[in-house]
Design an enzyme around this catalytic site. Structure first.
Site, mmCIF file in Angstrom:
data_model
loop_
_atom_site.group_PDB
_atom_site.id
_atom_site.type_symbol
_atom_site.label_atom_id
_atom_site.label_comp_id
_atom_site.label_asym_id
_atom_site.label_seq_id
_atom_site.Cartn_x
_atom_site.Cartn_y
_atom_site.Cartn_z
ATOM 1 N N HIS A 161 25.450 -81.657 -9.161
ATOM 2 C CA HIS A 161 26.275 -80.898 -8.223
ATOM 3 C C HIS A 161 26.042 -81.442 -6.818
ATOM 4 C CE1 HIS A 161 22.367 -78.959 -8.673
ATOM 5 N NE2 HIS A 161 22.451 -78.632 -7.392
ATOM 6 N N ASN A 181 20.621 -83.354 -4.771
ATOM 7 C CA ASN A 181 19.206 -83.409 -5.121
ATOM 8 C C ASN A 181 19.048 -84.047 -6.496
ATOM 9 O OD1 ASN A 181 18.220 -82.151 -2.777
ATOM 10 N ND2 ASN A 181 18.732 -80.129 -3.594
ATOM 11 N N HIS A 238 25.864 -80.322 -2.895
ATOM 12 C CA HIS A 238 25.810 -79.250 -1.891
ATOM 13 C C HIS A 238 26.718 -79.638 -0.735
ATOM 14 C CE1 HIS A 238 22.162 -77.171 -3.491
ATOM 15 N NE2 HIS A 238 21.904 -78.377 -3.969
HETATM 16 P P1 AMP Z 1 19.470 -77.735 -6.613
HETATM 17 O O1 AMP Z 1 18.179 -77.201 -6.073
HETATM 18 O O2 AMP Z 1 19.979 -78.949 -5.893
HETATM 19 O O3 AMP Z 1 19.394 -77.953 -8.117
HETATM 20 O O4 AMP Z 1 20.549 -76.620 -6.319
HETATM 21 C C1 AMP Z 1 20.842 -75.569 -7.180
HETATM 22 C C2 AMP Z 1 21.558 -74.545 -6.336
HETATM 23 O O5 AMP Z 1 22.258 -73.670 -7.203
HETATM 24 C C3 AMP Z 1 20.616 -73.685 -5.482
HETATM 25 O O6 AMP Z 1 20.951 -73.842 -4.110
HETATM 26 C C4 AMP Z 1 20.885 -72.260 -5.980
HETATM 27 O O7 AMP Z 1 20.866 -71.310 -4.940
HETATM 28 C C5 AMP Z 1 22.259 -72.404 -6.603
HETATM 29 N N1 AMP Z 1 22.567 -71.456 -7.672
HETATM 30 C C6 AMP Z 1 21.807 -71.138 -8.743
HETATM 31 N N2 AMP Z 1 22.437 -70.234 -9.516
HETATM 32 C C7 AMP Z 1 23.634 -69.987 -8.922
HETATM 33 C C8 AMP Z 1 24.752 -69.140 -9.231
HETATM 34 N N3 AMP Z 1 24.773 -68.343 -10.315
HETATM 35 N N4 AMP Z 1 25.812 -69.148 -8.390
HETATM 36 C C9 AMP Z 1 25.814 -69.934 -7.300
HETATM 37 N N5 AMP Z 1 24.805 -70.750 -6.956
HETATM 38 C C10 AMP Z 1 23.726 -70.780 -7.743
#
Ligand code: AMP
Ligand code: ZN
Length: 113
Positions: free
Chosen positions: A99, A86, A101
């Site tokens: 990151h 994203n 997914h």
């Molecule tokens: P995005 O929306 O592409 O920025 O994805 C961020 C992702 O990080 C989301 O799917 C969240 O659920 C995940 N996320 C946020 N905090 C944590 C955490 N502490 N451990 C694992 N995943 C996380």
């Protein structure tokens, strides 16, 4: 980077299970899974967006993508998987540390993709 949740995970300030780790990135499970298996591949270097990448970041990203393909069976992704990055608000990016997914463990129900 201060106030970055993924930097805090990388620094061990927030505990996490690492399903894979090397010198360039880690793989953890997403805390709010959007598929039966939902991992995040997180580069150890903090940068927000693909547009901020330099040459060595590009090398990291290539390394991460090819390593994901090698470790996929160990992650339970023998049946295939989807990678999503994203970028920005319209894409719903919430963590501004680049990151990838990794989604799988089921048939993806987004046929339009
Ligand atoms: P995005 O929306 O592409 O920025 O994805 C961020 C992702 O990080 C989301 O799917 C969240 O659920 C995940 N996320 C946020 N905090 C944590 C955490 N502490 N451990 C694992 N995943 C996380
Ligand atoms: Zn960060």
């Amino acid at each position: 980077m201060k106030d970055c949740v993924f930097c805090s995970i990388l620094e061990g300030k927030i505990p996490s299970q690492r399903y894979y780790e090397d010198e360039r990135f880690i793989v953890i499970k997403d805390i709010e899974p959007k598929a039966k298996l939902h991992y995040l591949a997180i580069p150890k270097k903090h940068y927000k967006l693909l547009s901020e990448m330099n040459d060595s970041d590009r090398d990291d990203l290539g390394h991460i993508m090819s390593t994901i393909s090698q470790i996929a069976p160990k992650l339970g992704l023998d049946g295939g998987y989807r990678l999503v990055i994203n970028q920005g608000d319209d894409a719903g990016q919430t963590v501004f540390h680049l990151h990838i997914h990794i989604l799988g463990g089921q048939k993806m129900d987004f046929p339009e993709l």
